[in-house]
Enzyme design. Structure first.
Site, PDB file in Angstrom:
ATOM      1  N   SER A 137       0.834  -1.206   0.000  1.00 38.24           N
ATOM      2  CA  SER A 137       0.000   0.000   0.000  1.00 38.24           C
ATOM      3  C   SER A 137       0.867   1.254   0.000  1.00 38.24           C
ATOM      4  O   SER A 137       1.988   1.235   0.527  1.00 38.24           O
ATOM      5  CB  SER A 137      -0.873   0.021   1.254  1.00 38.24           C
ATOM      6  OG  SER A 137      -1.558   1.252   1.353  1.00 38.24           O
ATOM      7  N   TYR A 191      -2.032  -0.787  10.559  1.00 34.34           N
ATOM      8  CA  TYR A 191      -2.105  -1.142   9.130  1.00 34.34           C
ATOM      9  C   TYR A 191      -0.839  -0.689   8.414  1.00 34.34           C
ATOM     10  O   TYR A 191      -0.253  -1.436   7.621  1.00 34.34           O
ATOM     11  CB  TYR A 191      -3.350  -0.484   8.518  1.00 34.34           C
ATOM     12  CG  TYR A 191      -3.521  -0.765   7.042  1.00 34.34           C
ATOM     13  CD1 TYR A 191      -4.036  -1.982   6.594  1.00 34.34           C
ATOM     14  CD2 TYR A 191      -3.164   0.187   6.089  1.00 34.34           C
ATOM     15  CE1 TYR A 191      -4.197  -2.232   5.231  1.00 34.34           C
ATOM     16  CE2 TYR A 191      -3.324  -0.063   4.736  1.00 34.34           C
ATOM     17  CZ  TYR A 191      -3.840  -1.271   4.310  1.00 34.34           C
ATOM     18  OH  TYR A 191      -3.981  -1.516   2.965  1.00 34.34           O
TER      19      TYR A 191
HETATM   20  P1  NDP Z   1     -11.384  -5.784   0.399  1.00 31.62           P
HETATM   21  O1  NDP Z   1     -11.673  -5.678   1.847  1.00 31.62           O
HETATM   22  O2  NDP Z   1     -12.387  -5.365  -0.590  1.00 31.62           O
HETATM   23  O3  NDP Z   1     -10.930  -7.272   0.030  1.00 31.62           O
HETATM   24  C1  NDP Z   1      -9.991  -7.938   0.816  1.00 31.62           C
HETATM   25  C2  NDP Z   1      -9.958  -9.381   0.390  1.00 31.62           C
HETATM   26  O4  NDP Z   1      -9.021 -10.083   1.233  1.00 31.62           O
HETATM   27  C3  NDP Z   1     -11.306 -10.075   0.550  1.00 31.62           C
HETATM   28  O5  NDP Z   1     -11.465 -10.998  -0.499  1.00 31.62           O
HETATM   29  C4  NDP Z   1     -11.149 -10.773   1.882  1.00 31.62           C
HETATM   30  O6  NDP Z   1     -11.986 -11.890   2.047  1.00 31.62           O
HETATM   31  C5  NDP Z   1      -9.701 -11.210   1.757  1.00 31.62           C
HETATM   32  N1  NDP Z   1      -9.122 -11.663   3.012  1.00 31.62           N
HETATM   33  C6  NDP Z   1      -9.027 -11.004   4.183  1.00 31.62           C
HETATM   34  N2  NDP Z   1      -8.456 -11.787   5.106  1.00 31.62           N
HETATM   35  C7  NDP Z   1      -8.208 -12.971   4.499  1.00 31.62           C
HETATM   36  C8  NDP Z   1      -7.645 -14.181   4.932  1.00 31.62           C
HETATM   37  N3  NDP Z   1      -7.256 -14.382   6.185  1.00 31.62           N
HETATM   38  N4  NDP Z   1      -7.505 -15.187   4.039  1.00 31.62           N
HETATM   39  C9  NDP Z   1      -7.901 -15.024   2.767  1.00 31.62           C
HETATM   40  N5  NDP Z   1      -8.478 -13.916   2.300  1.00 31.62           N
HETATM   41  C10 NDP Z   1      -8.626 -12.899   3.176  1.00 31.62           C
HETATM   42  O7  NDP Z   1     -10.034  -4.948   0.211  1.00 31.62           O
HETATM   43  P2  NDP Z   1      -9.296  -4.367  -1.079  1.00 31.62           P
HETATM   44  O8  NDP Z   1      -9.706  -5.100  -2.283  1.00 31.62           O
HETATM   45  O9  NDP Z   1      -9.401  -2.913  -1.015  1.00 31.62           O
HETATM   46  O10 NDP Z   1      -7.791  -4.728  -0.702  1.00 31.62           O
HETATM   47  C11 NDP Z   1      -7.009  -5.665  -1.424  1.00 31.62           C
HETATM   48  C12 NDP Z   1      -5.570  -5.430  -1.040  1.00 31.62           C
HETATM   49  O11 NDP Z   1      -5.192  -4.099  -1.437  1.00 31.62           O
HETATM   50  C13 NDP Z   1      -5.317  -5.506   0.461  1.00 31.62           C
HETATM   51  O12 NDP Z   1      -4.083  -6.145   0.694  1.00 31.62           O
HETATM   52  C14 NDP Z   1      -5.265  -4.041   0.875  1.00 31.62           C
HETATM   53  O13 NDP Z   1      -4.525  -3.855   2.045  1.00 31.62           O
HETATM   54  C15 NDP Z   1      -4.619  -3.418  -0.341  1.00 31.62           C
HETATM   55  N6  NDP Z   1      -4.851  -1.989  -0.505  1.00 31.62           N
HETATM   56  C16 NDP Z   1      -6.116  -1.495  -0.684  1.00 31.62           C
HETATM   57  C17 NDP Z   1      -6.303  -0.136  -0.870  1.00 31.62           C
HETATM   58  C18 NDP Z   1      -7.651   0.463  -1.121  1.00 31.62           C
HETATM   59  O14 NDP Z   1      -7.736   1.709  -1.288  1.00 31.62           O
HETATM   60  N7  NDP Z   1      -8.726  -0.313  -1.182  1.00 31.62           N
HETATM   61  C19 NDP Z   1      -5.164   0.816  -0.845  1.00 31.62           C
HETATM   62  C20 NDP Z   1      -3.882   0.183  -0.718  1.00 31.62           C
HETATM   63  C21 NDP Z   1      -3.747  -1.177  -0.526  1.00 31.62           C
HETATM   64  P3  NDP Z   1     -13.466 -11.764   2.751  1.00 31.62           P
HETATM   65  O15 NDP Z   1     -14.401 -11.279   1.686  1.00 31.62           O
HETATM   66  O16 NDP Z   1     -13.713 -13.160   3.198  1.00 31.62           O
HETATM   67  O17 NDP Z   1     -13.334 -10.792   3.885  1.00 31.62           O
END
Ligand code: NDP
Length: 274
Positions: A137, A191
């Site tokens: 991030s 985070y």
């Molecule tokens: P979301 O919350 O929309 O999606 C996160 C995903 O990770 C979901 O599919 C969730 O599953 C899954 N997940 C969480 N914990 C686990 C676990 N223990 N095992 C397997 N899957 C898991 O977030 P984003 O799409 O926004 O984020 C995706 C990545 O991008 C993350 O790493 C985030 O930190 C990073 N990011 C996002 C930003 C943003 O602006 N959105 C900015 C910078 C980085 P479930 O549906 O079951 O919860």
């Protein structure tokens, strides 16, 4: 055997869009994973409805047995792995009632600890020319700048090992439990620190793979930008497909590229980190 690409946490958000992009751009099977079977199947159905053909496998990166099952499946079915996208991640909301100590344990545990576990269990499967795209991030870049000089030096030490990095992350969690992390030079963001861990892990893993002389395996950390997903409470300005661009670029670094390798990518390019 067929080539395989796997994306963690891809039932929604950026991970879902990464699967969509990889299905469109590449030959070989793309495996959408989700910790919840039902949410994963729904996502699979949505992409199948678009004419794409991802496969599905359950994966909860917090559950070592789940990682083992996926590893065994990939080994049996494909004999290896060509692309690993470590996208799964969590973030507490700003108005969460959880204590900072709890947020530190859980956030560093999943975003850093579980991503590291999944990587280390799956790395033996990586084929020559495999690519690892770790979704970090821009917040990691803000957080490292807020660390004290001595901490920044420790994180950026070219001799830092995975054991040393684990130690640094454990120090943060331990100080957070006592409410002493800020006095010790850490930023007040669980985070942010968890994503420093993901970025630095990518750099250290590249050095390890190079030292092991694994053939042309490239690991990079990437920032998707501020994306309209559940994690950002839909405040992000980018669509999920735009957010997927840099992680997909890291997943598709061409063979025998000298840069980017072990770097931080943002907006489709190498970015100075820290
Ligand atoms: P979301 O919350 O929309 O999606 C996160 C995903 O990770 C979901 O599919 C969730 O599953 C899954 N997940 C969480 N914990 C686990 C676990 N223990 N095992 C397997 N899957 C898991 O977030 P984003 O799409 O926004 O984020 C995706 C990545 O991008 C993350 O790493 C985030 O930190 C990073 N990011 C996002 C930003 C943003 O602006 N959105 C900015 C910078 C980085 P479930 O549906 O079951 O919860």
């Amino acid at each position: 055997m067929a080539s395989s690409k796997k994306v963690t946490g891809s039932n929604k958000g950026v991970g879902f869009a990464i699967v969509r992009a990889l299905c469109k751009q590449f030959d070989g099977d793309v495996i959408l994973t989700s910790r919840d079977e039902g949410r994963g199947q729904e996502a699979l159905k949505a992409l199948t409805g678009e004419g794409l053909k991802p496969k599905f496998h359950q994966l909860d990166i917090d559950d070592p047995a789940s990682i083992d099952r996926l590893r065994d499946f990939l080994k049996g079915q494909y004999g290896g792995l060509d692309i690993l996208v470590n996208n799964a991640g969590i973030a507490f909301k700003a108005d969460s009632m959880a204590t900072f100590a709890e947020q530190a344990v859980v956030t560093v545990g999943t975003n850093f600890g579980s991503t590291l576990n999944a990587s280390e269990k799956l790395f033996p499967l990586l084929r020559p020319h495999a690519r690892v795209s770790n979704v970090s991030s821009f917040v990691s870049n803000m957080a490292i700048k807020k660390c004290s000089e001595p901490l920044q030096t420790r994180f950026k030490d070219p001799k830092l090992t995975i054991e040393g990095l684990k130690q640094l992350m454990a120090e943060f969690v331990s100080l957070a439990k006592e409410g002493k992390h800020e006095a010790a030079g850490w930023p007040n963001s669980a985070y942010g620190v968890s994503k420093i861990g993901v970025t630095v892990m990518s750099m250290v893993h590249q050095r390890c793979l190079d030292a092991e002389k694994r053939e042309d395996i490239v690991v990079n950390a990437c920032d998707p930008g501020y994306v309209d997903t559940d994690m950002s409470s839909h405040k992000g300005s980018k669509t999920i497909d735009q957010g997927a661009e840099t992680p997909v670029m890291a997943a598709l670094v061409p063979p025998n590229t000298t840069s980017p390798r072990g770097m931080f990518l943002s907006e489709n390019q190498v970015t100075v980190w820290g």
